[in-house]
Design a protein around this motif. Sequence first.
Motif, PDB file in Angstrom:
ATOM      1  N   MET A   1      59.212   7.854  17.510  1.00 49.22           N
ATOM      2  CA  MET A   1      58.943   8.925  16.546  1.00 49.22           C
ATOM      3  C   MET A   1      57.805   9.845  17.138  1.00 49.22           C
ATOM      4  SD  MET A   1      57.833   8.320  12.448  1.00 49.22           S
ATOM      5  CE  MET A   1      59.569   8.113  11.998  1.00 49.22           C
ATOM      6  N   ASN A   2      57.802  10.953  16.828  1.00 50.24           N
ATOM      7  CA  ASN A   2      56.852  11.927  17.516  1.00 50.24           C
ATOM      8  C   ASN A   2      55.501  12.226  16.476  1.00 50.24           C
ATOM      9  OD1 ASN A   2      57.804  13.554  15.566  1.00 50.24           O
ATOM     10  ND2 ASN A   2      59.004  14.926  16.876  1.00 50.24           N
ATOM     11  N   ARG A   3      54.709  12.805  16.912  1.00 49.17           N
ATOM     12  CA  ARG A   3      53.568  12.983  16.099  1.00 49.17           C
ATOM     13  C   ARG A   3      53.746  13.831  14.812  1.00 49.17           C
ATOM     14  NH1 ARG A   3      48.372  15.156  19.503  1.00 49.17           N
ATOM     15  NH2 ARG A   3      47.488  14.894  17.193  1.00 49.17           N
ATOM     16  N   ALA A   4      54.590  14.517  14.511  1.00 48.91           N
ATOM     17  CA  ALA A   4      54.988  15.231  13.450  1.00 48.91           C
ATOM     18  C   ALA A   4      55.584  14.360  12.440  1.00 48.91           C
ATOM     19  CB  ALA A   4      55.969  16.453  13.694  1.00 48.91           C
ATOM     20  N   GLY A   5      56.539  13.355  12.919  1.00 49.30           N
ATOM     21  CA  GLY A   5      57.010  12.430  11.906  1.00 49.30           C
ATOM     22  C   GLY A   5      55.929  11.591  11.364  1.00 49.30           C
ATOM     23  N   ILE A   6      54.877  11.267  12.138  1.00 47.19           N
ATOM     24  CA  ILE A   6      53.993  10.273  11.685  1.00 47.19           C
ATOM     25  C   ILE A   6      53.198  10.903  10.565  1.00 47.19           C
ATOM     26  CG2 ILE A   6      51.822   8.864  12.257  1.00 47.19           C
ATOM     27  CD1 ILE A   6      54.488   7.550  13.446  1.00 47.19           C
ATOM     28  N   VAL A   7      52.847  12.447  10.912  1.00 47.84           N
ATOM     29  CA  VAL A   7      52.267  12.987   9.753  1.00 47.84           C
ATOM     30  C   VAL A   7      52.812  13.133   8.453  1.00 47.84           C
ATOM     31  CG1 VAL A   7      51.568  15.296   9.205  1.00 47.84           C
ATOM     32  CG2 VAL A   7      50.764  14.471  11.533  1.00 47.84           C
TER      33      VAL A   7
ATOM     34  N   SER B   1      46.314  17.576  -3.900  1.00 46.74           N
ATOM     35  CA  SER B   1      46.762  16.451  -3.528  1.00 46.74           C
ATOM     36  C   SER B   1      47.449  16.502  -2.018  1.00 46.74           C
ATOM     37  CB  SER B   1      47.957  15.786  -4.338  1.00 46.74           C
ATOM     38  OG  SER B   1      47.489  15.699  -5.771  1.00 46.74           O
ATOM     39  N   PHE B   2      48.001  17.407  -1.852  1.00 49.56           N
ATOM     40  CA  PHE B   2      48.557  17.757  -0.474  1.00 49.56           C
ATOM     41  C   PHE B   2      47.317  17.848   0.693  1.00 49.56           C
ATOM     42  CE2 PHE B   2      49.769  20.992   2.801  1.00 49.56           C
ATOM     43  CZ  PHE B   2      50.795  20.428   3.489  1.00 49.56           C
ATOM     44  N   LEU B   3      46.498  18.621   0.140  1.00 55.18           N
ATOM     45  CA  LEU B   3      45.253  19.013   1.025  1.00 55.18           C
ATOM     46  C   LEU B   3      44.550  17.738   1.382  1.00 55.18           C
ATOM     47  CD1 LEU B   3      43.784  22.215  -0.134  1.00 55.18           C
ATOM     48  CD2 LEU B   3      45.356  21.959   1.817  1.00 55.18           C
ATOM     49  N   ALA B   4      44.484  16.839   0.495  1.00 58.83           N
ATOM     50  CA  ALA B   4      44.051  15.526   0.594  1.00 58.83           C
ATOM     51  C   ALA B   4      44.471  14.531   1.611  1.00 58.83           C
ATOM     52  CB  ALA B   4      43.566  14.642  -0.756  1.00 58.83           C
ATOM     53  N   THR B   5      45.844  14.730   2.004  1.00 56.86           N
ATOM     54  CA  THR B   5      46.631  13.961   2.785  1.00 56.86           C
ATOM     55  C   THR B   5      46.448  14.414   4.162  1.00 56.86           C
ATOM     56  OG1 THR B   5      48.629  15.356   2.649  1.00 56.86           O
ATOM     57  CG2 THR B   5      48.527  13.423   1.149  1.00 56.86           C
TER      58      THR B   5
ATOM     59  N   ALA C   1      46.767  11.921   7.511  1.00 58.87           N
ATOM     60  CA  ALA C   1      47.971  12.151   8.397  1.00 58.87           C
ATOM     61  C   ALA C   1      47.817  12.300   9.721  1.00 58.87           C
ATOM     62  CB  ALA C   1      48.719  13.002   7.576  1.00 58.87           C
ATOM     63  N   PHE C   2      46.992  13.190   9.979  1.00 63.29           N
ATOM     64  CA  PHE C   2      46.509  13.772  11.396  1.00 63.29           C
ATOM     65  C   PHE C   2      45.918  12.692  12.079  1.00 63.29           C
ATOM     66  CE2 PHE C   2      47.332  17.847   9.814  1.00 63.29           C
ATOM     67  CZ  PHE C   2      48.259  18.297  11.054  1.00 63.29           C
ATOM     68  N   ARG C   3      45.082  11.659  11.528  1.00 67.13           N
ATOM     69  CA  ARG C   3      44.276  10.666  12.118  1.00 67.13           C
ATOM     70  C   ARG C   3      45.278   9.637  12.458  1.00 67.13           C
ATOM     71  NH1 ARG C   3      39.194   7.066   9.708  1.00 67.13           N
ATOM     72  NH2 ARG C   3      39.379   5.426  11.342  1.00 67.13           N
ATOM     73  N   ALA C   4      46.462   9.445  11.575  1.00 68.09           N
ATOM     74  CA  ALA C   4      47.393   8.409  11.902  1.00 68.09           C
ATOM     75  C   ALA C   4      48.091   8.819  13.174  1.00 68.09           C
ATOM     76  CB  ALA C   4      48.255   8.347  10.854  1.00 68.09           C
ATOM     77  N   SER C   5      48.445  10.198  13.265  1.00 65.03           N
ATOM     78  CA  SER C   5      49.209  10.736  14.376  1.00 65.03           C
ATOM     79  C   SER C   5      48.720  10.553  15.732  1.00 65.03           C
ATOM     80  CB  SER C   5      49.638  12.211  14.293  1.00 65.03           C
ATOM     81  OG  SER C   5      48.364  13.119  14.347  1.00 65.03           O
ATOM     82  N   ASN C   6      47.190  10.271  15.771  1.00 70.11           N
ATOM     83  CA  ASN C   6      46.408  10.327  16.738  1.00 70.11           C
ATOM     84  C   ASN C   6      46.509   8.742  17.497  1.00 70.11           C
ATOM     85  OD1 ASN C   6      45.729  12.944  17.177  1.00 70.11           O
ATOM     86  ND2 ASN C   6      44.062  12.810  15.872  1.00 70.11           N
TER      87      ASN C   6
END
Length: 411
Positions: free
Chosen positions: A312-318, A388-392, A396-401
Motif C-alpha cells: 500500500m502506497n502513501r496515498a492509500g494510508i492517507v 472535519s475533512f481539514l482536521a484529518t 493522515a499525512f503523519r501516518a503516511s510518513n
Amino acid sequence: MFHPVSFFIGLRYSRSRNPSGFVSFITFFSIIGILLGVAALITVVSVMNGFEGELKKRILGIVPHVIVSDKQDNQPIKQWQTVKQQLSILPHVERVTPIIENEALVLSNSTLQGVKVQGVFPKQENQNLVSQSMITGDFLSLEKSPYSVVIGQALARKLGVVFGDKIRVVLPNKTTFTPMGRIPVQRTFTVVGLFNIGSQVDDSVVYVHGRDLAKLLRKKADEISQLRLYLDDAFRAKQVVNNIPPSLSQFNFTIWNESQGVLFSAVKMEKNMMWLMLSLIIAVAAFNIVSALVMVVIDKQGEIAILQTFGMNRAGIVKIFISQGVINGVWGVALGTIAGVFITLNLNTLLSFLDMNVLGAGYTSQALPVDLQVNHVIIIACSALLMSFLATLYPAFRASNTQPAEVLRNE
C-alpha cells in the motif's frame, strides 16, 4: 459488497474500540461536539432570519423605500400626477403614493404626545401595512368622515382614548393670528380607527386625510410635498434610484437606508457574529478529531507498517485516516442537522413546554419568529464537513510518513 480498500479499513477503524477506551471517548465527544454545534447554528441562524424578516415586515412595510421631494425644501412637487405616472412604470416599483407630512402634538383630556402627522389619500394607501393591521375601524373611514384620524393602539393607550373619541391635533410650527395673538394651528379630530403593527410607528405616527392636513397647513389640496415609492424588494432601492431617468433629475430621491440602514446593519453584524461564534464551536469539535486520529495513528503503527510492506502506497494510508475522520464528521453533521431542523421547527412548542414545566405556570413569552432556510442548512452542513475533512489532513499525512523498517524492528 465491494468497498475500496482504504475506505473499508477506515470504516473498520471508525467502528473499532480502543482497549483503554480513551480514544473512543475522544471520538465520541468530537461527534457530539459537531452535533451540538451544527444544531445550535441552524437554530440560532433560523431565529436571526426570523427577526430580520420581522424587521423587514414591520419597519420596511411602513417606512417608504424611496422618498421623492423637490430639491427646494418645503416646495410642493409640480404636476405630481405626471411624476407619479413616470415613477410607476420603473422596474421593481409596486406603487407610488402622495403624502403630506408635518410634526404635531396630539392632546387628549389627560395628556399630550408628540407625533408625526401624515396626510394620506386612503384609496391609494389601501395596500399598506397600516390598513392591513387595523384592529378597530377601517382605514378608508378617513375618506368618509372629514377631520377624522387613525392612530396606533399604543398611542391610544397613552392618551386614554378609544374608538370614537375626539383628540386635538396641534401644529406647533404653523401659527395663525388671533385677537389673542399668534397661536398654533389646531383642530379637533375624531378617532375612526386603531391599528397595531408592533413597531415604533404605533405611538409616533397618526394618519389623517391629505385634504384635511392641507387645510390646516393653509395649502391647496393638490400641493403634494412628497411622493413615496414602495418596491417589490426594499434592498433594490439604490438600484432603482440609480436608474431614474434624466427627466426626473430635478427631484431629490432619499432611500430608506439613510434612516433605517443603521438598524439593519446592526442586525446583519450580530448575525455574522453568531455565525462566527457558533462556527468556532464546530471547529473546536472538529479539531478533537485531530487528537483522536493522532492517537489512532500511534496505536496502529504496526498495522500501518504491515500494510506498507504489502504494497500500500502513501496515498492509500492517507485515504484510510481521512476516511475515518470524515466518517465521524458525517455522523456528527447528519445527526446535528436532523436535531437542528427538528428543534427549529418545534422551537416555540419547546419553549412553551419549558415555560410551563420549568419556569413555572403563569410565565408567558411572545413566540419567536423562525425562518428556516434550506440554503443556510446546506451551507452549515457543508462547512462542518469541510472542517472535519481539514482536521484529518495532519494525522493522515503523519501516518503516511511511518517507516515500516523502524516500526517492525521492535515487533
